[in-house]
Design a protein around this motif. Structure first.
Motif, PDB file in Angstrom:
ATOM      1  N   TRP A  35      -2.944  69.006 160.683  1.00  0.00           N
ATOM      2  CA  TRP A  35      -2.730  68.772 159.255  1.00  0.00           C
ATOM      3  C   TRP A  35      -1.923  67.489 159.096  1.00  0.00           C
ATOM      4  O   TRP A  35      -0.802  67.387 159.598  1.00  0.00           O
ATOM      5  N   HIS A  36      -2.485  66.519 158.401  1.00  0.00           N
ATOM      6  CA  HIS A  36      -1.813  65.244 158.160  1.00  0.00           C
ATOM      7  C   HIS A  36      -1.027  65.362 156.858  1.00  0.00           C
ATOM      8  O   HIS A  36      -1.621  65.461 155.788  1.00  0.00           O
ATOM      9  N   THR A  37       0.305  65.370 156.967  1.00  0.00           N
ATOM     10  CA  THR A  37       1.161  65.517 155.795  1.00  0.00           C
ATOM     11  C   THR A  37       1.933  64.224 155.555  1.00  0.00           C
ATOM     12  O   THR A  37       1.944  63.327 156.410  1.00  0.00           O
ATOM     13  N   GLU A  38       2.613  64.142 154.423  1.00  0.00           N
ATOM     14  CA  GLU A  38       3.445  62.980 154.114  1.00  0.00           C
ATOM     15  C   GLU A  38       4.558  62.811 155.138  1.00  0.00           C
ATOM     16  O   GLU A  38       5.049  61.712 155.359  1.00  0.00           O
ATOM     17  N   ASN A  39       4.985  63.914 155.742  1.00  0.00           N
ATOM     18  CA  ASN A  39       6.093  63.889 156.706  1.00  0.00           C
ATOM     19  C   ASN A  39       5.617  63.856 158.156  1.00  0.00           C
ATOM     20  O   ASN A  39       6.394  64.126 159.065  1.00  0.00           O
ATOM     21  N   GLY A  40       4.344  63.569 158.379  1.00  0.00           N
ATOM     22  CA  GLY A  40       3.815  63.502 159.735  1.00  0.00           C
ATOM     23  C   GLY A  40       2.809  64.602 160.006  1.00  0.00           C
ATOM     24  O   GLY A  40       2.602  65.498 159.178  1.00  0.00           O
ATOM     25  N   ASP A  41       2.210  64.553 161.162  1.00  0.00           N
ATOM     26  CA  ASP A  41       1.186  65.525 161.533  1.00  0.00           C
ATOM     27  C   ASP A  41       1.821  66.840 161.961  1.00  0.00           C
ATOM     28  O   ASP A  41       2.867  66.861 162.615  1.00  0.00           O
ATOM     29  N   LEU A  42       1.151  67.938 161.592  1.00  0.00           N
ATOM     30  CA  LEU A  42       1.568  69.279 161.993  1.00  0.00           C
ATOM     31  C   LEU A  42       0.387  69.962 162.667  1.00  0.00           C
ATOM     32  O   LEU A  42      -0.773  69.653 162.371  1.00  0.00           O
ATOM     33  N   TYR A  43       0.683  70.927 163.544  1.00  0.00           N
ATOM     34  CA  TYR A  43      -0.342  71.601 164.327  1.00  0.00           C
ATOM     35  C   TYR A  43      -0.118  73.105 164.314  1.00  0.00           C
ATOM     36  O   TYR A  43       1.018  73.573 164.254  1.00  0.00           O
TER      37      TYR A  43
ATOM     38  N   LYS B 231      -1.562  78.299 154.317  1.00  0.00           N
ATOM     39  CA  LYS B 231      -0.295  79.029 154.298  1.00  0.00           C
ATOM     40  C   LYS B 231      -0.213  80.146 155.332  1.00  0.00           C
ATOM     41  O   LYS B 231       0.876  80.559 155.703  1.00  0.00           O
ATOM     42  N   LYS B 232      -1.327  80.633 155.814  1.00  0.00           N
ATOM     43  CA  LYS B 232      -1.276  81.763 156.748  1.00  0.00           C
ATOM     44  C   LYS B 232      -0.986  81.335 158.189  1.00  0.00           C
ATOM     45  O   LYS B 232      -0.849  82.158 159.062  1.00  0.00           O
ATOM     46  N   TYR B 233      -0.858  80.026 158.428  1.00  0.00           N
ATOM     47  CA  TYR B 233      -0.631  79.510 159.772  1.00  0.00           C
ATOM     48  C   TYR B 233       0.823  79.100 159.969  1.00  0.00           C
ATOM     49  O   TYR B 233       1.507  78.730 159.021  1.00  0.00           O
ATOM     50  N   SER B 234       1.285  79.151 161.205  1.00  0.00           N
ATOM     51  CA  SER B 234       2.614  78.656 161.585  1.00  0.00           C
ATOM     52  C   SER B 234       2.441  77.259 162.148  1.00  0.00           C
ATOM     53  O   SER B 234       1.587  77.042 163.015  1.00  0.00           O
ATOM     54  N   TRP B 235       3.257  76.317 161.704  1.00  0.00           N
ATOM     55  CA  TRP B 235       3.049  74.917 162.020  1.00  0.00           C
ATOM     56  C   TRP B 235       4.167  74.364 162.891  1.00  0.00           C
ATOM     57  O   TRP B 235       5.328  74.705 162.710  1.00  0.00           O
ATOM     58  N   VAL B 236       3.792  73.478 163.836  1.00  0.00           N
ATOM     59  CA  VAL B 236       4.743  72.778 164.695  1.00  0.00           C
ATOM     60  C   VAL B 236       4.420  71.278 164.631  1.00  0.00           C
ATOM     61  O   VAL B 236       3.337  70.893 164.211  1.00  0.00           O
ATOM     62  N   SER B 237       5.346  70.455 165.105  1.00  0.00           N
ATOM     63  CA  SER B 237       5.176  69.008 164.966  1.00  0.00           C
ATOM     64  C   SER B 237       4.579  68.334 166.195  1.00  0.00           C
ATOM     65  O   SER B 237       4.453  67.119 166.231  1.00  0.00           O
ATOM     66  N   SER B 238       4.169  69.112 167.200  1.00  0.00           N
ATOM     67  CA  SER B 238       3.612  68.515 168.412  1.00  0.00           C
ATOM     68  C   SER B 238       2.468  69.343 168.954  1.00  0.00           C
ATOM     69  O   SER B 238       2.535  70.571 168.980  1.00  0.00           O
ATOM     70  N   LEU B 239       1.415  68.659 169.388  1.00  0.00           N
ATOM     71  CA  LEU B 239       0.310  69.360 170.028  1.00  0.00           C
ATOM     72  C   LEU B 239       0.768  70.076 171.298  1.00  0.00           C
ATOM     73  O   LEU B 239       0.270  71.130 171.643  1.00  0.00           O
ATOM     74  N   ILE B 240       1.727  69.501 172.000  1.00  0.00           N
ATOM     75  CA  ILE B 240       2.224  70.096 173.232  1.00  0.00           C
ATOM     76  C   ILE B 240       2.830  71.470 172.949  1.00  0.00           C
ATOM     77  O   ILE B 240       2.718  72.385 173.748  1.00  0.00           O
TER      78      ILE B 240
END
Length: 136
Positions: free
Chosen positions: A84-92, A123-132
Motif C-alpha cells: 500500500w503506497h501511502t503519503e507516509n511511505g509504503d506499508l505491507y 482495514k482488515k489487514y495489519s500493516w508494517v513498514s518493511s517487506l522483510i
C-alpha cells in the motif's frame, strides 16, 4: 499432499490466467528491484497492479532464479503480500501462504482474485513498514 515442483513459465502462466479478474490488472517481475546489498532476492518476485492504484499485490514465487525451477521441498512456500503506497511511505501486509502441492495454481489464482477484491477496503489487514517484516 505431495510437493509439486514447477517451472518459472508455469508460474507466470498462472499469473497471466488471472489477470483481468477481480481487481487484478497486470503483473510484472520485480525481483531485481527488491534486491539490495543487505538483502539479496534469490527467487522470482512479481507485482500485480490493481484497480486501486495505491495498492498492489506482491507474490514470492519460490522459483529459484538460477534454475527457473521451484526450490527444494520444505524450503518455503509461495507468499502473497499487499503493498500500500501511502503519503507516509509504503506499508505491507501478509495476505496468504500457499504450499506447493498439486492444487497450488488453483489455490494461488483464487487467493489473488479474492485478495484483489479487498483493495479498496484495507482495514482488515495489519500493516508494517518493511517487506522483510512480512517474512515468516
Amino acid at each position: 499432499m505431495p510437493y509439486k515442483p514447477y517451472w518459472k513459465s508455469e508460474f507466470q502462466n498462472c499469473l497471466t490466467s488471472v489477470a483481468g479478474k477481480g481487481n487484478l490488472l497486470r503483473w510484472e517481475e520485480i525481483s531485481d528491484s527488491l534486491s539490495t546489498n543487505e538483502h539479496r532476492v534469490w527467487e522470482y518476485v512479481y507485482r500485480f497492479r490493481l484497480k486501486n492504484p495505491a495498492v498492489s499485490i506482491i507474490i514470492y514465487s519460490s522459483v529459484y532464479k538460477e534454475t527457473d525451477r521451484s526450490r527444494d521441498i520444505n524450503s518455503d512456500a509461495v507468499r502473497i503480500v499487499f503493498e500500500w503506497h501511502t503519503e507516509n511511505g509504503d506499508l505491507y501486509s501478509k495476505v496468504a501462504k500457499k504450499y506447493r502441492v498439486d492444487s497450488l495454481f488453483e489455490n494461488l489464482g483464487g487467493e489473488l482474485i479474492s485478495a484483489s477484491k479487498d483493495c479498496f477496503d484495507l482495514k482488515k489487514y495489519s500493516w508494517v513498514s518493511s517487506l522483510i517484516e512480512t517474512d515468516d
